[in-house]
Design an enzyme around this catalytic site. Structure first.
Site, PDB file in Angstrom:
ATOM      1  N   HIS A 219       0.829  -1.224   0.000  1.00  0.00           N
ATOM      2  CA  HIS A 219       0.000   0.000   0.000  1.00  0.00           C
ATOM      3  C   HIS A 219       0.857   1.265   0.000  1.00  0.00           C
ATOM      4  CE1 HIS A 219      -3.864  -2.115   0.857  1.00  0.00           C
ATOM      5  NE2 HIS A 219      -3.078  -2.967   1.472  1.00  0.00           N
TER       6      HIS A 219
ATOM      7  N   ARG B 117      -7.405   7.048   3.787  1.00  0.00           N
ATOM      8  CA  ARG B 117      -6.342   6.880   2.783  1.00  0.00           C
ATOM      9  C   ARG B 117      -6.679   5.715   1.851  1.00  0.00           C
ATOM     10  NH1 ARG B 117      -1.454   4.046   2.149  1.00  0.00           N
ATOM     11  NH2 ARG B 117       0.038   5.162   0.849  1.00  0.00           N
TER      12      ARG B 117
ATOM     13  N   ASN C 298     -10.270  -2.868   2.541  1.00  0.00           N
ATOM     14  CA  ASN C 298      -9.975  -2.846   1.113  1.00  0.00           C
ATOM     15  C   ASN C 298     -11.253  -2.594   0.324  1.00  0.00           C
ATOM     16  OD1 ASN C 298      -7.195  -3.328   1.175  1.00  0.00           O
ATOM     17  ND2 ASN C 298      -7.437  -5.553   1.078  1.00  0.00           N
TER      18      ASN C 298
ATOM     19  N   PHE D  54       1.234 -14.088   4.920  1.00  0.00           N
ATOM     20  CA  PHE D  54       1.257 -12.756   4.299  1.00  0.00           C
ATOM     21  C   PHE D  54       2.600 -12.432   3.636  1.00  0.00           C
ATOM     22  CE2 PHE D  54       1.195  -8.001   4.415  1.00  0.00           C
ATOM     23  CZ  PHE D  54       0.101  -7.812   3.594  1.00  0.00           C
TER      24      PHE D  54
ATOM     25  N   HIS E 125      -3.793   1.250  11.951  1.00  0.00           N
ATOM     26  CA  HIS E 125      -3.533   0.023  12.709  1.00  0.00           C
ATOM     27  C   HIS E 125      -4.868  -0.620  13.080  1.00  0.00           C
ATOM     28  CE1 HIS E 125      -2.188  -2.912  15.422  1.00  0.00           C
ATOM     29  NE2 HIS E 125      -1.787  -2.181  16.435  1.00  0.00           N
TER      30      HIS E 125
ATOM     31  N   TYR F  35       0.926  -4.173  12.306  1.00  0.00           N
ATOM     32  CA  TYR F  35       0.770  -2.739  12.022  1.00  0.00           C
ATOM     33  C   TYR F  35       1.581  -1.854  12.966  1.00  0.00           C
ATOM     34  CZ  TYR F  35      -2.565  -3.874   8.429  1.00  0.00           C
ATOM     35  OH  TYR F  35      -3.135  -4.370   7.286  1.00  0.00           O
TER      36      TYR F  35
HETATM   37 FE1  HDD Z   1      -2.480  -4.742   5.592  1.00  0.00          FE
HETATM   38  C1  HDD Z   1      -1.058  -1.719   5.215  1.00  0.00           C
HETATM   39  C2  HDD Z   1      -5.464  -3.512   4.354  1.00  0.00           C
HETATM   40  C3  HDD Z   1      -3.856  -7.912   5.670  1.00  0.00           C
HETATM   41  C4  HDD Z   1       0.300  -5.899   7.085  1.00  0.00           C
HETATM   42  N1  HDD Z   1      -3.125  -2.964   4.909  1.00  0.00           N
HETATM   43  C5  HDD Z   1      -2.384  -1.833   4.840  1.00  0.00           C
HETATM   44  C6  HDD Z   1      -3.172  -0.760   4.316  1.00  0.00           C
HETATM   45  C7  HDD Z   1      -4.420  -1.270   4.065  1.00  0.00           C
HETATM   46  C8  HDD Z   1      -4.390  -2.655   4.448  1.00  0.00           C
HETATM   47  C9  HDD Z   1      -5.596  -0.521   3.494  1.00  0.00           C
HETATM   48  C10 HDD Z   1      -2.695   0.651   4.075  1.00  0.00           C
HETATM   49  C11 HDD Z   1      -2.952   1.522   5.258  1.00  0.00           C
HETATM   50  C12 HDD Z   1      -2.525   2.934   4.947  1.00  0.00           C
HETATM   51  O1  HDD Z   1      -3.175   3.554   4.093  1.00  0.00           O
HETATM   52  O2  HDD Z   1      -1.555   3.372   5.541  1.00  0.00           O
HETATM   53  N2  HDD Z   1      -4.275  -5.561   5.045  1.00  0.00           N
HETATM   54  C13 HDD Z   1      -5.392  -4.865   4.655  1.00  0.00           C
HETATM   55  C14 HDD Z   1      -6.513  -5.762   4.598  1.00  0.00           C
HETATM   56  C15 HDD Z   1      -6.060  -6.996   4.956  1.00  0.00           C
HETATM   57  C16 HDD Z   1      -4.658  -6.864   5.249  1.00  0.00           C
HETATM   58  C17 HDD Z   1      -7.923  -5.360   4.223  1.00  0.00           C
HETATM   59  C18 HDD Z   1      -6.807  -8.291   5.074  1.00  0.00           C
HETATM   60  C19 HDD Z   1      -8.060  -8.381   5.335  1.00  0.00           C
HETATM   61  N3  HDD Z   1      -1.874  -6.580   6.217  1.00  0.00           N
HETATM   62  C20 HDD Z   1      -2.593  -7.751   6.192  1.00  0.00           C
HETATM   63  C21 HDD Z   1      -1.839  -8.801   6.827  1.00  0.00           C
HETATM   64  C22 HDD Z   1      -0.662  -8.232   7.255  1.00  0.00           C
HETATM   65  C23 HDD Z   1      -0.707  -6.832   6.849  1.00  0.00           C
HETATM   66  C24 HDD Z   1      -2.304 -10.219   7.004  1.00  0.00           C
HETATM   67  C25 HDD Z   1       0.499  -8.846   7.980  1.00  0.00           C
HETATM   68  C26 HDD Z   1       0.470  -9.935   8.636  1.00  0.00           C
HETATM   69  N4  HDD Z   1      -0.668  -3.960   6.007  1.00  0.00           N
HETATM   70  C27 HDD Z   1       0.311  -4.619   6.674  1.00  0.00           C
HETATM   71  C28 HDD Z   1       1.493  -3.727   6.991  1.00  0.00           C
HETATM   72  C29 HDD Z   1       1.051  -2.369   6.401  1.00  0.00           C
HETATM   73  C30 HDD Z   1      -0.309  -2.694   5.804  1.00  0.00           C
HETATM   74  C31 HDD Z   1       2.802  -4.259   6.574  1.00  0.00           C
HETATM   75  C32 HDD Z   1       1.992  -1.664   5.453  1.00  0.00           C
HETATM   76  C33 HDD Z   1       2.031  -0.240   5.890  1.00  0.00           C
HETATM   77  C34 HDD Z   1       1.286  -0.194   7.122  1.00  0.00           C
HETATM   78  O3  HDD Z   1       0.846  -1.440   7.434  1.00  0.00           O
HETATM   79  O4  HDD Z   1       1.102   0.763   7.809  1.00  0.00           O
HETATM   80  O5  HDD Z   1       1.679  -3.660   8.358  1.00  0.00           O
END
Ligand code: HDD
Length: 720
Positions: free
Chosen positions: A88, A125, A161, A174, A352, A375
């Protein structure tokens, strides 16, 4: 006493700020900085006399280390980047507010869901997942839909999402999934795309991804605008009311503009012509006062119904079909203010899934549980330490106090001697708040758990195909055709034939044989003869073939999710020297009345003199703002326009491309001859008439329908 208006003026809030103000906007004011009328200084306030030249030993001599001004400036510059989000990374955001329609006290004690008079500030966002910060907006990908609600009881982040399911069932997968979809490790290709071997290798070996991959191969993965997409919390959450009663809930965001998408050829061209297409639209709509809105919907499942379905509520690869549990609309979110600074607000926003408030709680979905770890961890790296919640964009609007202290970039100056609890030195403060309606302290739902420590996937998560088939069966004919084309495009870019074959035989054949057979034919794979689906166990524990209790869900087809109006649609009005102003005025006025947005597009960016002698300032040239940037095209009628098109390939292509992309086109008066010239046959969206009045009704109806699907076969003959 100073009036509120005067206070705002003193704080530098202008009229538009005041109109759209909120607790959060006012809080951010403290951090805002406006250098108008101010001296240029160093970071420690020393005024700078020369910002053009380094301090040197003589005019032509070497630079001196002593130059603290140059050193400070370059050092700061060298450190201007932070790690982009690992997923993202590319996104755009806006401020706004949320308001509940009626108190939801029967479901939740969350304060922001109980007071219809309360406007809860939000920061939202939107993002793509695969591409880096500088990638294009319109790639085929899932869109992030992250909402931060600054409630009076703390921040609630609904990090969702634009698709209601996910690729994997357990968070431990993931990193594997993300490594597979990201650019390949040896050459960092491709950017912003899933059309490559590692992605299809992984998903063809991971049947639980089948449902979500189908969504990403559908038009949902190429939305026209952020405001035209649904948002989903994906997981099943819990809500808890003041009596401590809990229900399961799924969160939905329903765009008031309706749901509609680009066509693939358009999406690819936009990625080059305007990589900022989605963020630009969001920005411009808000600047124009045309605020994007979404209604919040809830699917509520009573605790006692947890096991009533033939899928598991904890499985994030499943929806609850709306035909089984209708979506109850409970409130509205409006985005009404753009950020002042992309980095400070959008880039530093830390969402988060674990930012939660009393009255809402997590379920045991193993994907959600893993996200609770990820997060915070990611913000520690991205934002450089544990004080990221002190950044202006992340601060709650309610008071927050605890004994967490120090660390990098600490802003707060904590008074008092005791940074521990219990303490008697500072009177015991800050103190715990009792849970429950009287107190308001957060309490987790006291779910009874008796379990064996185990690494195992529940058998109730075992059916990977029924809901994929349900999605497929719910698509209209054009939507199915687009899905087949998307799989064919993506798999056609996969070099290894055994991956193509595996996807067709092990995945697609188990979703639908027509899908598998047609994709197979397009990518040079032998068509499968039958599904290979293994027997799985349903919730009752008996071994059986997957099933779902409904065959079709109309709520899944975008065709059923249009708004029925043309509000916020973008229309190109083509103009050229000598054009009749009257037609243009009439069309502009009618579009404005319906809340649509018009732009004047001329052969070049130079001003255009109308037949009546007035000057029109074009919003763009035909090359600079091609038809792919609009929902529809209007050509006012007379000789002047015909002349402008003569021998002008760019102008002719404008119409041809709009026709190819199934858009509404209205040609007035003499301009109607253009249709014959380009061999475009009139249809419900290609309209000819003497003047604006003659075409306007059908033109608006065609725009509201979004595309002229009946034209699709014919349009294939138009060169792209
Ligand atoms: Fe995630 C970012 C949505 C599963 C780890 N995720 C992130 C963002 C969105 C989602 C919209 C961007 C937030 C922003 O605008 O800053 N993610 C989802 C959805 C998931 C999902 C809807 C499943 C239903 N995500 C998921 C899993 C993991 C992560 C299973 C890790 C185990 N996601 C992250 C992250 C991010 C992230 C690495 C990257 C930047 C952030 O968190 O702040 O932690």
């Amino acid at each position: 006493m100073i009036s509120k208006q005067k206070q705002s003026e003193l704080a530098g809030i202008d009229a538009s700020d005041r109109q759209n103000s909120s607790k959060k906007i006012e809080q951010l004011e403290v951090a805002r900085e406006d250098a108008t009328g101010e001296a240029l200084t160093t970071n420690t306030g020393t005024r700078i006399a020369d910002n053009q030249n380094t301090l040197k030993a003589g005019e032509r001599g070497p630079s001196l280390l002593e130059d603290f001004i140059m050193r400070e400036k370059i050092t700061h510059f060298d450190h201007e980047r932070i790690p982009e989000r690992v997923v993202h990374a590319r996104g755009a955001a806006a401020h706004g507010y949320f308001q509940v329609y009626e108190p939801l006290s029967d479901l939740t004690k969350a304060d922001f869901l109980n007071d219809p008079a309360k406007k809860t500030p939000v920061f939202v966002r939107f993002s793509t997942v695969q591409g880096p910060r500088g990638s294009a907006d319109t790639v085929r990908d899932v869109r992030g839909f992250a909402v931060k609600l600054y409630t009076d009881e703390g921040n609630f982040d609904l990090v969702g999402n634009n698709m209601p399911v996910f690729f994997i069932q357990d968070a431990i997968k993931f990193p594997d999934f993300v490594h597979a979809v990201k650019p390949e490790p040896h050459n960092e290709i491709p950017t912003g795309q899933s059309a490559h071997d590692t992605f299809w290798d992984f998903v063809s070996l991971t049947p639980e991804s089948a449902h979500m991959v189908l969504w990403t191969m559908s038009d949902r993965a190429i939305p026209v605008q952020y405001r035209a997409m649904q948002g989903f919390g994906v997981h099943t959450f819990r809500m808890i009311n003041a009596e401590g009663k809990s229900v399961f809930v799924k969160f939905h965001w329903r765009p008031v503009s309706g749901v509609f998408s680009l066509v693939w050829d358009e999406a690819q061209k936009l990625a080059g012509k305007d990589p900022d297409f989605n963020r630009r639209n969001l920005w411009e709509d808000i600047e124009n006062g045309d605020y994007p809105e979404w209604e919040l919907g809830l699917q509520v499942v009573p605790e006692e119904d947890e096991h009533k379905f033939d899928f598991d509520l904890l499985d994030p690869t499943k929806i609850i079909p709306e035909e089984l549990v209708p979506v109850k609309i409970v409130g509205k979110m409006t985005l009404n203010r753009n950020p002042d600074n992309y980095f400070a607000e959008t880039e530093q926003a830390a969402f988060h899934i674990g930012h939660i408030v009393p009255g809402i709680d997590f379920s045991n979905d193993p994907l959600l549980q893993g996200r609770l770890f990820s997060y915070t961890d990611t913000q520690l790296l991205r934002l450089g330490g544990p004080n990221f919640n002190e950044l202006p964009i992340n601060r709650p609007v309610c008071p927050f106090h605890n004994n967490q202290r120090d660390a990098l970039h600490r802003q707060t100056i904590n008074k008092g001697r005791a940074s521990y609890e219990p303490n008697s030195i500072d009177g015991g403060w800050p103190k715990e708040t009792p849970p429950g309606p009287s107190g308001g302290g957060f309490e987790s739902y006291p779910e009874a758990i008796s379990a064996t420590k185990i690494r195992k996937r529940s058998e109730s998560f075992g059916d990977h195909f029924s809901q994929a088939t349900l999605f497929w069966n719910s698509m209209s004919a054009p939507e199915k055709a687009h899905i087949i084309a998307a799989y064919s495009f993506e798999l056609g870019k996969v070099d290894r034939m055994f991956i193509r074959e595996r996807e067709v035989n092990e995945i697609l054949a188990n979703i639908d044989m027509q899908l598998a057979t047609e994709v197979a034919a397009n990518i040079g794979v032998k068509p499968p003869s039958a599904p290979t689906m293994p027997a799985v166990k349903a919730n009752d524990g008996k071994s059986q073939k997957p099933k779902t209790n409904i065959k079709q869900s109309p709520a899944l087809s975008q065709m059923n999710l249009l708004a029925g109006n043309i509000k916020s649609r973008k229309v190109a009005i083509l103009i050229a020297p000598g054009v009749k102003g009257a037609d243009i005025d009439a069309m502009m006025a009618a579009l404005k009345k319906e809340g649509a947005m018009a732009k004047l597009i001329a052969p070049s960016a130079a001003p255009v003199k109308t037949a009546e002698g007035s000057m029109l300032e074009p919003d763009g040239s035909m090359e600079g703002l091609p038809s792919i940037a609009f929902d529809a095209v209007f050509v006012p009628g007379d000789e002047a326009m015909l002349k402008a098109f003569e021998g002008n390939g760019v102008a002719l292509h404008y119409l041809l491309e709009a026709y190819k992309h199934l858009k509404a086109i209205a040609l007035c008066g003499k301009a109607a001859d253009l249709a014959d010239k380009l061999s475009l046959q009139p249809d419900e969206g290609l309209l000819k008439g003497a003047d604006t009045a003659a075409v306007i009704g059908d033109f608006f109806a065609a725009i509201a329908n979004h595309r002229v699907w009946a034209r699709e076969e014919k349009a294939k003959a138009i060169p792209a």
